[in-house]
Motif scaffolding. Structure first.
Motif, PDB file in Angstrom:
ATOM      1  N   ARG A 126      -6.626   8.495   1.149  1.00 12.24           N
ATOM      2  CA  ARG A 126      -6.165   7.128   0.528  1.00 12.24           C
ATOM      3  C   ARG A 126      -5.259   7.439  -0.993  1.00 12.24           C
ATOM      4  NH1 ARG A 126     -11.904   4.574  -1.676  1.00 12.24           N
ATOM      5  NH2 ARG A 126     -10.060   3.082  -2.371  1.00 12.24           N
ATOM      6  N   ARG A 128      -1.703   9.782  -1.475  1.00 16.67           N
ATOM      7  CA  ARG A 128      -1.157  10.132  -0.794  1.00 16.67           C
ATOM      8  C   ARG A 128      -0.959  11.381  -1.496  1.00 16.67           C
ATOM      9  NH1 ARG A 128       5.172   6.956  -0.033  1.00 16.67           N
ATOM     10  NH2 ARG A 128       3.760   6.768   1.745  1.00 16.67           N
ATOM     11  N   TYR A 141      -3.343  10.474   6.367  1.00 21.02           N
ATOM     12  CA  TYR A 141      -2.779   9.510   5.524  1.00 21.02           C
ATOM     13  C   TYR A 141      -1.577   8.442   6.307  1.00 21.02           C
ATOM     14  CZ  TYR A 141      -0.572   7.140   1.690  1.00 21.02           C
ATOM     15  OH  TYR A 141      -0.339   6.441   0.401  1.00 21.02           O
ATOM     16  N   GLN A 142      -0.415   9.054   6.773  1.00 19.43           N
ATOM     17  CA  GLN A 142       0.129   8.762   7.459  1.00 19.43           C
ATOM     18  C   GLN A 142       0.173   7.348   8.521  1.00 19.43           C
ATOM     19  OE1 GLN A 142       3.051  11.238   8.098  1.00 19.43           O
ATOM     20  NE2 GLN A 142       3.858  11.328   7.128  1.00 19.43           N
ATOM     21  N   LYS A 145      -1.922   4.073   6.845  1.00 14.97           N
ATOM     22  CA  LYS A 145      -1.338   3.220   6.815  1.00 14.97           C
ATOM     23  C   LYS A 145       0.293   2.602   7.352  1.00 14.97           C
ATOM     24  CE  LYS A 145      -2.681   4.022   2.539  1.00 14.97           C
ATOM     25  NZ  LYS A 145      -4.285   4.656   3.670  1.00 14.97           N
ATOM     26  N   ARG A 148      -1.815  -0.909   9.900  1.00 15.14           N
ATOM     27  CA  ARG A 148      -1.863  -1.805   9.125  1.00 15.14           C
ATOM     28  C   ARG A 148       0.137  -2.550   9.302  1.00 15.14           C
ATOM     29  NH1 ARG A 148      -6.811  -2.392   9.360  1.00 15.14           N
ATOM     30  NH2 ARG A 148      -7.560  -1.115   8.020  1.00 15.14           N
ATOM     31  N   TRP A 161      -3.516  -4.208  -1.752  1.00 14.88           N
ATOM     32  CA  TRP A 161      -2.193  -3.195  -1.453  1.00 14.88           C
ATOM     33  C   TRP A 161      -0.918  -3.359  -2.515  1.00 14.88           C
ATOM     34  CZ3 TRP A 161      -2.318  -0.659   3.705  1.00 14.88           C
ATOM     35  CH2 TRP A 161      -3.865  -0.360   4.001  1.00 14.88           C
ATOM     36  N   LYS A 165       1.797   0.647  -0.363  1.00 19.13           N
ATOM     37  CA  LYS A 165       1.316   0.925   0.964  1.00 19.13           C
ATOM     38  C   LYS A 165       1.063   0.547   1.785  1.00 19.13           C
ATOM     39  CE  LYS A 165      -2.541   2.768  -1.664  1.00 19.13           C
ATOM     40  NZ  LYS A 165      -3.882   2.892  -2.169  1.00 19.13           N
ATOM     41  N   LYS A 166       1.550  -0.828   1.803  1.00 20.44           N
ATOM     42  CA  LYS A 166       1.811  -1.994   2.641  1.00 20.44           C
ATOM     43  C   LYS A 166       3.270  -1.564   4.410  1.00 20.44           C
ATOM     44  CE  LYS A 166       0.360  -6.038   0.245  1.00 20.44           C
ATOM     45  NZ  LYS A 166       1.385  -7.447  -0.687  1.00 20.44           N
ATOM     46  N   THR A 167       2.305  -1.993   4.834  1.00 26.21           N
ATOM     47  CA  THR A 167       3.496  -1.100   6.143  1.00 26.21           C
ATOM     48  C   THR A 167       4.811  -2.752   5.884  1.00 26.21           C
ATOM     49  OG1 THR A 167       1.694  -0.663   7.968  1.00 26.21           O
ATOM     50  CG2 THR A 167       4.130  -0.413   8.609  1.00 26.21           C
TER      51      THR A 167
END
Length: 172
Positions: A126, A128, A141-142, A145, A148, A161, A165-167
């Motif tokens: 959670r 980075r 981590y990658q 993320k 999503r 988010w 963090k948002k893709t």
């Protein structure tokens, strides 16, 4: 005519099958499903766990890292398994997932060294900065993320988010 052969699990994925069949894993997935039934945001279901596992495996191959496939899948499948404890007891799901994961991994036959590395990655998935400290943490981590589809989410405007963090779009 094709022979009707029994499906065989590849040898290096037997421990993954033990994770999926483990009573604590099954309980966690049932609890998460019940608690997220009305959730409008992305969930923590088996699809998400498999997406994370598959993306992490692709990243592992692309980066020529030396992790067994079942270690990558173990981390991916268990990284959110404690989410129900975050909902019910306020325990950070990364902490709860590492605790639950430790027992499951041990029962599934992972070595103490593998368990520690997987749990360290789960604990850092959670954050980075924390995740960047190990290759497995960074990959988990990658993958979490990237898995999503924020760019296509109907609840994106209400999501808390950060934009970081948002893709933003399809990741190739």
């Amino acid at each position: 005519m094709r022979e009707n052969k029994k499906f065989e699990i590849p040898q290096n994925m037997e421990r993954v099958q033990k994770i999926i069949r483990h009573p604590a894993f099954k309980k966690s997935m049932r609890m998460i499903e019940a608690l997220e039934k009305e959730r409008i945001f992305c969930g923590h279901d088996m699809k998400h766990l498999l997406d994370v596992s598959r993306i992490a495996w692709i990243e592992t191959l692309e980066q020529s890292l030396d992790y067994p496939k079942d270690v990558i899948y173990g981390a991916g499948l268990l990284h959110d398994v404690g989410k129900y404890l975050q909902y019910t007891e306020g325990i950070g799901h990364h902490v709860a997932s590492a605790d639950i994961g430790r027992e499951i991994l041990d029962d599934a036959g992972y070595t103490p060294e593998e368990i520690e590395e997987i749990c360290r990655a789960i604990l850092s998935h959670r954050n980075r900065e924390a995740a960047e400290k190990t290759a497995l943490g960074r990959i988990l981590y990658q993958a979490d993320k990237i898995s999503r589809a924020c760019y296509a989410c109907p609840a994106a405007e209400a999501c808390n988010w950060s934009d970081e963090k948002k893709t933003p779009g399809v990741i190739a």
